[in-house]
Design an enzyme around this catalytic site. Sequence first.
Site, PDB file in Angstrom:
ATOM      1  CB  SER A  42      42.819  51.505 -58.276  1.00  0.00           C
ATOM      2  OG  SER A  42      43.382  50.272 -57.862  1.00  0.00           O
ATOM      3  CB  SER A  44      46.424  49.013 -55.871  1.00  0.00           C
ATOM      4  OG  SER A  44      45.780  47.966 -56.577  1.00  0.00           O
ATOM      5  CE  LYS A  99      44.969  45.198 -53.525  1.00  0.00           C
ATOM      6  NZ  LYS A  99      45.320  46.594 -53.866  1.00  0.00           N
ATOM      7  CB  SER A 195      48.553  48.578 -52.515  1.00  0.00           C
ATOM      8  OG  SER A 195      47.877  47.342 -52.564  1.00  0.00           O
TER       9      SER A 195
END
Length: 247
Positions: A42, A44, A99, A195
């Site tokens: 993705s 994010s 992350k 996100s």
Amino acid sequence: MASKNSTDKRGTWGSGMGSLVLAVLVALAIRWALIEAYVIPSGSMLPTLLIQDHIFVNKLIYGIRVPFSKEWLFKFRLPEKGEVIVFKYPEDESTFFIKRVVGTPGDRISWDGTQLTVNGERVPTQPNPEKDYFMSILKDDEMSGGKDFYEVLQEDLNSHKHPILVKKETMHVQWDNQEVPKDSLFVMGDNRDNSNDSRFWGYVPVNNILGRAMFVWLSCDSTLPGPLSFVCNPLSIRLKRFFHQVQ
């Protein structure tokens, strides 16, 4: 003679199987304790990581686990603020997330939509000298209307510099001066308005950490169709992304 040849064949087959089993065990040991490959699914973490970036993750840097367990045999250190980590999503541990760590145990984190504050100190920002490069490789669909985005080069308190994306005209998700609990981390995606991170579901338990992102070893704009959808289309390889270090 027939008996001897039969014995030789059995010996050759047994030796081959032994080598295969050993190779599998070595590969599993490397994946368990040293490094593992992941694919970015993705946007994010844009612009730091692109969709279909293939990365290697250092699994040894924070410690060694009991095989097939979340328990640590040896714990070396916690992730630092600014490091990009892969972890088991706390609400569904069969799913892996990637992350950036912005808060470690005891930190008080605030995010007002454009400015990150750690322990009452505003994390400094500055213009991104690579802005033109990032804007040239990002797609409109990756950025949810990329013309509305700008970038800053963010420097956290441990001098990890990295770009972020913030949408100019949107209702930003905020986080107001909450303390990170013991044995937990507060994480955010670099694409701050696109996100699913700690602002929505809370903290990452330290035991959910899998490792730190190291570098991109393969990257492509698209994959092959049908049953080979997990394989990069060789006509869409992003050569400039090869061995790109994750900052």
